[in-house]
Design a protein around this motif. Structure first.
Motif, PDB file in Angstrom:
ATOM      1  N   GLU A 106       0.811  -1.225   0.000  1.00 14.05           N
ATOM      2  CA  GLU A 106       0.000   0.000   0.000  1.00 14.05           C
ATOM      3  C   GLU A 106       0.844   1.276   0.000  1.00 14.05           C
ATOM      4  N   ASP A 107       1.877   1.324   0.837  1.00  9.30           N
ATOM      5  CA  ASP A 107       2.685   2.550   0.894  1.00  9.30           C
ATOM      6  C   ASP A 107       3.349   2.822  -0.447  1.00  9.30           C
ATOM      7  N   HIS A 108       3.849   1.755  -1.043  1.00  7.27           N
ATOM      8  CA  HIS A 108       4.504   1.863  -2.344  1.00  7.27           C
ATOM      9  C   HIS A 108       3.513   2.378  -3.412  1.00  7.27           C
ATOM     10  N   ILE A 109       2.322   1.841  -3.369  1.00  9.20           N
ATOM     11  CA  ILE A 109       1.303   2.244  -4.348  1.00  9.20           C
ATOM     12  C   ILE A 109       0.893   3.705  -4.122  1.00  9.20           C
TER      13      ILE A 109
ATOM     14  N   SER B  95      -4.102   5.437 -16.432  1.00  7.70           N
ATOM     15  CA  SER B  95      -3.255   4.380 -17.003  1.00  7.70           C
ATOM     16  C   SER B  95      -1.925   4.268 -16.268  1.00  7.70           C
ATOM     17  N   GLN B  96      -1.481   5.374 -15.663  1.00  6.01           N
ATOM     18  CA  GLN B  96      -0.106   5.417 -15.159  1.00  6.01           C
ATOM     19  C   GLN B  96       0.116   4.576 -13.901  1.00  6.01           C
ATOM     20  N   LEU B  97      -0.880   4.542 -13.008  1.00  4.86           N
ATOM     21  CA  LEU B  97      -0.684   3.792 -11.762  1.00  4.86           C
ATOM     22  C   LEU B  97      -0.595   2.279 -12.003  1.00  4.86           C
ATOM     23  N   PRO B  98      -1.621   1.668 -12.633  1.00  4.65           N
ATOM     24  CA  PRO B  98      -1.512   0.214 -12.842  1.00  4.65           C
ATOM     25  C   PRO B  98      -0.308  -0.174 -13.692  1.00  4.65           C
ATOM     26  N   LEU B  99       0.036   0.661 -14.649  1.00  9.28           N
ATOM     27  CA  LEU B  99       1.206   0.390 -15.490  1.00  9.28           C
ATOM     28  C   LEU B  99       2.475   0.351 -14.635  1.00  9.28           C
ATOM     29  N   ALA B 100       2.620   1.346 -13.762  1.00 10.56           N
ATOM     30  CA  ALA B 100       3.809   1.403 -12.908  1.00 10.56           C
ATOM     31  C   ALA B 100       3.863   0.214 -11.951  1.00 10.56           C
ATOM     32  N   VAL B 101       2.701  -0.181 -11.418  1.00  4.46           N
ATOM     33  CA  VAL B 101       2.695  -1.279 -10.446  1.00  4.46           C
ATOM     34  C   VAL B 101       3.094  -2.593 -11.120  1.00  4.46           C
ATOM     35  N   ILE B 102       2.478  -2.920 -12.246  1.00  8.51           N
ATOM     36  CA  ILE B 102       2.785  -4.216 -12.867  1.00  8.51           C
ATOM     37  C   ILE B 102       4.193  -4.201 -13.469  1.00  8.51           C
ATOM     38  N   CYS B 103       4.588  -3.104 -14.077  1.00 11.36           N
ATOM     39  CA  CYS B 103       5.944  -3.038 -14.637  1.00 11.36           C
ATOM     40  C   CYS B 103       6.975  -3.158 -13.523  1.00 11.36           C
ATOM     41  N   GLY B 104       6.695  -2.540 -12.380  1.00 13.58           N
ATOM     42  CA  GLY B 104       7.605  -2.645 -11.243  1.00 13.58           C
ATOM     43  C   GLY B 104       7.719  -4.083 -10.759  1.00 13.58           C
ATOM     44  N   MET B 105       6.581  -4.774 -10.660  1.00 11.83           N
ATOM     45  CA  MET B 105       6.613  -6.164 -10.199  1.00 11.83           C
ATOM     46  C   MET B 105       7.383  -7.061 -11.161  1.00 11.83           C
TER      47      MET B 105
ATOM     48  N   LEU C  31       0.504 -11.182 -17.811  1.00  9.31           N
ATOM     49  CA  LEU C  31       0.643 -10.301 -16.643  1.00  9.31           C
ATOM     50  C   LEU C  31       0.617  -8.831 -17.056  1.00  9.31           C
ATOM     51  N   ILE C  32       1.351  -8.518 -18.122  1.00 11.35           N
ATOM     52  CA  ILE C  32       1.440  -7.101 -18.494  1.00 11.35           C
ATOM     53  C   ILE C  32       0.095  -6.595 -19.028  1.00 11.35           C
ATOM     54  N   LEU C  33      -0.586  -7.424 -19.816  1.00 13.29           N
ATOM     55  CA  LEU C  33      -1.882  -6.985 -20.370  1.00 13.29           C
ATOM     56  C   LEU C  33      -2.916  -6.842 -19.266  1.00 13.29           C
ATOM     57  N   ALA C  34      -3.054  -7.923 -18.487  1.00 12.36           N
ATOM     58  CA  ALA C  34      -4.107  -7.946 -17.471  1.00 12.36           C
ATOM     59  C   ALA C  34      -3.818  -6.914 -16.387  1.00 12.36           C
ATOM     60  N   GLY C  35      -2.521  -6.671 -16.155  1.00 14.17           N
ATOM     61  CA  GLY C  35      -2.156  -5.774 -15.071  1.00 14.17           C
ATOM     62  C   GLY C  35      -2.378  -4.319 -15.385  1.00 14.17           C
ATOM     63  N   ASN C  36      -2.403  -3.954 -16.651  1.00 11.28           N
ATOM     64  CA  ASN C  36      -2.496  -2.507 -16.864  1.00 11.28           C
ATOM     65  C   ASN C  36      -3.735  -2.018 -17.601  1.00 11.28           C
ATOM     66  N   GLU C  37      -4.402  -2.893 -18.348  1.00  9.58           N
ATOM     67  CA  GLU C  37      -5.561  -2.412 -19.116  1.00  9.58           C
ATOM     68  C   GLU C  37      -6.821  -2.310 -18.254  1.00  9.58           C
ATOM     69  N   THR C  38      -7.037  -3.333 -17.419  1.00  5.20           N
ATOM     70  CA  THR C  38      -8.325  -3.446 -16.740  1.00  5.20           C
ATOM     71  C   THR C  38      -8.498  -2.395 -15.631  1.00  5.20           C
TER      72      THR C  38
ATOM     73  N   ALA D  16      -6.146  -4.567  -8.042  1.00  8.91           N
ATOM     74  CA  ALA D  16      -7.126  -3.649  -8.629  1.00  8.91           C
ATOM     75  C   ALA D  16      -7.847  -2.873  -7.532  1.00  8.91           C
ATOM     76  N   ARG D  17      -8.298  -3.590  -6.503  1.00 10.40           N
ATOM     77  CA  ARG D  17      -9.039  -2.936  -5.418  1.00 10.40           C
ATOM     78  C   ARG D  17      -8.165  -1.926  -4.682  1.00 10.40           C
ATOM     79  N   LEU D  18      -6.925  -2.317  -4.411  1.00  9.56           N
ATOM     80  CA  LEU D  18      -6.049  -1.408  -3.669  1.00  9.56           C
ATOM     81  C   LEU D  18      -5.683  -0.187  -4.521  1.00  9.56           C
ATOM     82  N   GLU D  19      -5.408  -0.405  -5.798  1.00 11.47           N
ATOM     83  CA  GLU D  19      -5.067   0.725  -6.667  1.00 11.47           C
ATOM     84  C   GLU D  19      -6.250   1.692  -6.765  1.00 11.47           C
ATOM     85  N   LEU D  20      -7.458   1.142  -6.856  1.00  8.91           N
ATOM     86  CA  LEU D  20      -8.647   2.008  -6.890  1.00  8.91           C
ATOM     87  C   LEU D  20      -8.778   2.802  -5.597  1.00  8.91           C
ATOM     88  N   LYS D  21      -8.585   2.125  -4.481  1.00 13.34           N
ATOM     89  CA  LYS D  21      -8.734   2.785  -3.174  1.00 13.34           C
ATOM     90  C   LYS D  21      -7.740   3.943  -3.040  1.00 13.34           C
ATOM     91  N   VAL D  22      -6.467   3.629  -3.278  1.00 16.89           N
ATOM     92  CA  VAL D  22      -5.442   4.649  -3.075  1.00 16.89           C
ATOM     93  C   VAL D  22      -5.627   5.788  -4.081  1.00 16.89           C
TER      94      VAL D  22
END
Lengths: 424, 66
Positions: free
Chosen positions: A124-127, A152-162, A259-266, A378-384
């Motif tokens: 969470e802190d990282h996100i 687009s930028q948050l989910p992209l950064a999270v999945i690319c980072g992982m 991973l990259i598709l599902a992690g950033n488009e949805t 997805a839920r955490l990214e939406l919340k933050v």
């Protein structure tokens, strides 16, 4: 919104314009109430399929992954001429999302520890840090394209980072994701000759080029990880074994692709669609901004309302009767999530956007064997995102009409101009 | 009734714990554990809901006479 008079024989969900024009709910309402299991006619190049529009029927299909398999493709499109199906390129049977039991569970277990609620919450802190960096980049401007610059930028950064990808490669991942998942939209058919853009052939070229470029990119990443392990998902896959065997390079590349598709488009579309839904329901938005402790139920309502993935397809492995209709062995069923998430039998006042709705057992993430692996993220990214967005830009609002993606698979928004009071 | 969680499927989403807190506990290993065996009848509604809403379909129940 134009009202259309519908007849079952006219309904054809092969048509991406229904989604681009935001008319799908009229079709789904009609089907649920008149022909909940509806035979969709074949297209010029693709076979016909059953449209499944009721919640209980999607539950039944999802809970029986041996009866309804994923390895014949998970989108509504399946070519009539199977020689058109490039086995190498289709990925059928090769990714978690297109794989059946028992291999599916074994492969999923390689990575699912990184996706459990506990693992996700530790991020969470990282996100929050990433979210604020994203918002910093637009804070002084006072206006931006919410999809490109923020959602687009948050989910992209999270999945690319992982996945351990360097920041310079993130925009390329965004571009390739759009080519693959947005292949039906002329905006992303840049690899097709101009005269083919907006045609099925243009879509085929965009999808194929995007997939090839993605594989080229990840083949290099894979080589690099084999030489120098990092603390990331690709390295984890390199060292993983299933049934005593290492994954093949091909297995790993398809894993990365998914991973990259599902992690950033949805999640992108859930964030954009969420802000849009809140803007269109100012009373709900006000209620939320007055009391952000309502965010958890608001997020579930956003997920129900937006249903970013419009469908998943399965193929019956034997004759099955559902609601008095026989699905024949080998026939395709297409489960429409936006429809089941507004099923009158499950959700009271389904077309009311209610941020306090409880219970809210929506199926935006699917259910069962293939339940979205990334749901926690997805839920955490939406919340933050909504916490930080409304904290910093409380008056953010639409500054023009959103442009929707031309796709039958992704309920996407490509662009949405917004304005807000800039930070000093 | 008896209740089982398949540890191969469970991913710790905790929907069961919310549906029937006296019956399920999600522990630090991200797995749900059944706390009662057999599960008293008074928890039937909660368990049935848990079976239904489990994202992974990881929960099964059997009746005592089975």
């Amino acid at each position: 919104m134009t009202q259309v008079t519908l007849k079952p024989e006219d309904i054809n969900l092969n048509d991406p314009e229904i989604f681009e024009r935001n008319q799908a709910h009229q079709v789904f309402d009609y089907l649920r109430n008149n022909e909940p299991i509806h035979w969709n006619p074949e297209g010029e190049r693709n076979v016909g399929y059953w449209n499944i529009t009721k919640y209980e029927d999607v539950m039944f299909i999802s809970r029986n992954p041996e009866l309804f398999i994923s390895s014949k493709g998970i989108t509504s499109f399946y070519p009539k001429d199977e020689s058109e199906l490039d086995e190498q390129m289709s990925g059928n049977g090769k990714m978690l999302i297109t794989m059946d039991p028992p291999r599916h569970v074994r492969l999923r277990r390689l990575v699912n520890k990184g996706f459990t609620p506990r693992a996700v919450n530790a991020m969470e802190d990282h996100i929050r840090e990433i979210t604020n960096q994203v918002l910093d980049d637009v804070a002084k401007k006072g206006r931006c394209d919410f999809v490109l610059d923020v959602a687009s930028q948050l989910p992209l950064a999270v999945i690319c980072g992982m996945m351990g990808l360097e920041k310079k490669d993130w925009p390329y991942m965004f571009e390739l994701t759009n080519k693959v998942l947005g292949q039906g939209d002329p905006e992303y058919q840049t690899d097709a000759p101009e005269e083919l853009r907006g045609t099925p052939e243009g879509a085929r070229i965009a999808g194929q080029m995007g997939t090839m470029q993605m594989f080229g990119f990840f083949a290099q990443q894979l080589q690099d990880r084999k030489e120098h392990r990092k603390d990331d998902l690709i390295s984890l896959l390199v060292d993983s074994e299933v049934d005593g065997q290492h994954l093949t390079d091909e297995d790993i590349l398809w894993f990365c692709f998914l991973l990259i598709l599902a992690g950033n488009e949805t999640t992108r579309n859930a964030i954009s669609g969420g802000l849009l839904a809140l803007s269109e329901h100012p009373d709900q938005r006000q209620q939320l901004q007055n009391d952000m402790s309502m965010l958890p139920t608001a997020i579930e309502e956003i997920l129900r309302w937006v249903s970013p993935v419009t469908h998943m397809a399965r193929v019956a492995t034997q004759d099955v009767e559902i609601r008095g209709t026989t699905i024949k062995e080998g026939q395709r069923v297409v489960m429409w999530y936006p429809s089941v998430n507004r099923d009158e039998d499950i959700f009271p006042n389904p077309h009311t956007f209610d941020i306090t709705r409880q219970p809210n057992d929506h199926l935006a993430f699917g259910i069962g064997e293939h339940f979205c692996l990334g749901a926690g993220f997805a839920r955490l990214e939406l919340k933050v995102m909504f916490e930080e967005l409304f904290r910093r830009f409380p008056d953010i609002e639409k500054d023009g009409e959103p442009e929707r993606l031309r796709s039958t698979f992704i309920g996407g928004i490509k662009h949405m101009p917004v304005k807000f009071t800039p930070e000093a | 009734m008896r209740v089982f969680v398949d540890p191969d499927l469970c991913e710790g989403h905790s929907k069961c714990e919310k549906s029937a807190p006296a019956v399920f506990e999600v522990r630090d290993d991200d797995l749900s554990y059944v706390l009662l065996d057999p599960v008293p009848e008074e928890h039937r509604e909660g368990v049935e809901r848990a079976v239904r809403v489990c994202p992974r379909g990881a929960i099964a129940m059997t009746e005592d006479n089975e």
